[in-house]
Scaffold this active site. Sequence first.
Site, PDB file in Angstrom:
ATOM      1  N   TRP A  89      11.164  11.641 -12.141  1.00 28.39           N
ATOM      2  CA  TRP A  89      10.388  12.867 -12.375  1.00 28.39           C
ATOM      3  C   TRP A  89      11.265  14.041 -12.789  1.00 28.39           C
ATOM      4  O   TRP A  89      10.758  15.111 -13.121  1.00 28.39           O
ATOM      5  CB  TRP A  89       9.589  13.225 -11.107  1.00 28.39           C
ATOM      6  CG  TRP A  89       8.366  12.382 -10.909  1.00 28.39           C
ATOM      7  CD1 TRP A  89       7.961  11.321 -11.685  1.00 28.39           C
ATOM      8  CD2 TRP A  89       7.361  12.541  -9.895  1.00 28.39           C
ATOM      9  NE1 TRP A  89       6.778  10.813 -11.206  1.00 28.39           N
ATOM     10  CE2 TRP A  89       6.383  11.536 -10.106  1.00 28.39           C
ATOM     11  CE3 TRP A  89       7.198  13.420  -8.829  1.00 28.39           C
ATOM     12  CZ2 TRP A  89       5.259  11.407  -9.285  1.00 28.39           C
ATOM     13  CZ3 TRP A  89       6.080  13.281  -8.010  1.00 28.39           C
ATOM     14  CH2 TRP A  89       5.114  12.293  -8.242  1.00 28.39           C
TER      15      TRP A  89
ATOM     16  N   HIS B  86      22.964   9.532 -14.054  1.00 25.49           N
ATOM     17  CA  HIS B  86      22.049   9.798 -15.171  1.00 25.49           C
ATOM     18  C   HIS B  86      22.793  10.640 -16.216  1.00 25.49           C
ATOM     19  O   HIS B  86      23.611  11.489 -15.866  1.00 25.49           O
ATOM     20  CB  HIS B  86      20.808  10.539 -14.664  1.00 25.49           C
ATOM     21  CG  HIS B  86      19.735  10.603 -15.700  1.00 25.49           C
ATOM     22  ND1 HIS B  86      19.764  11.510 -16.737  1.00 25.49           N
ATOM     23  CD2 HIS B  86      18.620   9.847 -15.886  1.00 25.49           C
ATOM     24  CE1 HIS B  86      18.694  11.304 -17.516  1.00 25.49           C
ATOM     25  NE2 HIS B  86      17.993  10.301 -17.020  1.00 25.49           N
TER      26      HIS B  86
ATOM     27  N   GLU C  92      21.927  13.110 -17.835  1.00 23.58           N
ATOM     28  CA  GLU C  92      21.766  14.554 -17.651  1.00 23.58           C
ATOM     29  C   GLU C  92      22.729  15.066 -16.584  1.00 23.58           C
ATOM     30  O   GLU C  92      23.232  16.186 -16.679  1.00 23.58           O
ATOM     31  CB  GLU C  92      20.292  14.867 -17.320  1.00 23.58           C
ATOM     32  CG  GLU C  92      19.417  14.696 -18.560  1.00 23.58           C
ATOM     33  CD  GLU C  92      17.973  14.315 -18.295  1.00 23.58           C
ATOM     34  OE1 GLU C  92      17.496  14.453 -17.158  1.00 23.58           O
ATOM     35  OE2 GLU C  92      17.310  13.858 -19.259  1.00 23.58           O
TER      36      GLU C  92
ATOM     37  N   GLY D  86      13.769  11.486 -23.923  1.00 24.16           N
ATOM     38  CA  GLY D  86      12.934  12.655 -24.194  1.00 24.16           C
ATOM     39  C   GLY D  86      12.739  12.963 -25.660  1.00 24.16           C
ATOM     40  O   GLY D  86      12.266  14.052 -26.008  1.00 24.16           O
TER      41      GLY D  86
ATOM     42  N   GLY E 134      10.891   8.510 -17.776  1.00 26.71           N
ATOM     43  CA  GLY E 134      10.907   9.942 -17.498  1.00 26.71           C
ATOM     44  C   GLY E 134       9.522  10.545 -17.671  1.00 26.71           C
ATOM     45  O   GLY E 134       8.638  10.404 -16.823  1.00 26.71           O
ATOM     46  N   GLY E 135       9.312  11.188 -18.815  1.00 26.53           N
ATOM     47  CA  GLY E 135       8.080  11.956 -19.051  1.00 26.53           C
ATOM     48  C   GLY E 135       6.801  11.191 -18.756  1.00 26.53           C
ATOM     49  O   GLY E 135       5.855  11.747 -18.175  1.00 26.53           O
TER      50      GLY E 135
HETATM   51  P1  13P Z   1      12.039   9.839 -21.021  1.00 29.11           P
HETATM   52  O1  13P Z   1      11.229   8.630 -20.607  1.00 29.11           O
HETATM   53  O2  13P Z   1      11.306  11.124 -20.838  1.00 29.11           O
HETATM   54  O3  13P Z   1      12.631   9.661 -22.382  1.00 29.11           O
HETATM   55  O4  13P Z   1      13.278   9.933 -19.997  1.00 29.11           O
HETATM   56  C1  13P Z   1      14.027   8.797 -19.753  1.00 29.11           C
HETATM   57  C2  13P Z   1      14.940   9.057 -18.629  1.00 29.11           C
HETATM   58  O5  13P Z   1      15.876   9.830 -18.737  1.00 29.11           O
HETATM   59  C3  13P Z   1      14.672   8.379 -17.356  1.00 29.11           C
HETATM   60  O6  13P Z   1      15.742   8.500 -16.487  1.00 29.11           O
END
Ligand code: 13P
Length: 250
Positions: free
Chosen positions: A12, A98, A100, A174, A233-234
């Site tokens: 999330w 991750h 990020e 993303g 993710g999203g």
């Molecule tokens: P998205 O599914 O939003 O591309 O994100 C993937 C993600 O970073 C899951 O850890």
Amino acid sequence: MTDRQALIAGNWKMNGLTAAALAEAKALAEKLAANPHKAQVAICPPAILLAPLAASLSGSGILLGGQDCHAKASGAHTGDIAAEQLKDAGAACVIVGHSERRADHGETDAIVRAKAEAAHRAGLIAIVCLGETLAQRDGGETLKVVASQLRGSLPDDANAANTVIAYEPVWAIGTGRTPTLEQVAEVHALIRRELRARFDDGAGFRILYGGSVKPDNAAQLMAVADVDGALVGGASLKAGDFWPIIAAKG
Ligand code: 13P
């Protein structure tokens, strides 16, 4: 052939306020209860939502996970959360490394490895993330980069029960872009070879794909050899999007 139960985990990220998060999780739990499904399901919410979600999801079978942890069990580390504290709040797993976190917080493979060790020490499954940037992909370095991240980020105590790998190409996160199925297969096969070479039970580790997994591409991506589920993710934020991804695995 090794039987690996698929894992579909929702990350999330920094999204969700209590009331809406509880409502989405409840809607997902109802979908899961009403529909047979093969995959294990996890939600990794912001850490402050772990305890209320653990209370409301008790008995649902949905696993909860953190998105990061500190390598130490306690101490003077303002703002950080120990793996033991995640466990205490109801987590069964934790995402480490991750992209990020690697980008925003300068996390190196050595740091990620220490965090995976902390997860194991606390009795959590470590979901260890790897993936190349677009420049690395365009430069033909993908396999080299992923192999090096894998070697550096996995502790020696990793095994098929306490560790899950997530391959997440940075440029696919993303963006709505995904690698071709051939590209996914190539990287997952490399990860499997590396795991088999290093760990006795390397055939048993689950390897997830992550990066723009959506209801309309999930079945194709998860049908690729050595793709044992997804890190989403999203599309994990709404039960109406996340459920069809879980259902795509059967
Ligand atoms: P998205 O599914 O939003 O591309 O994100 C993937 C993600 O970073 C899951 O850890």
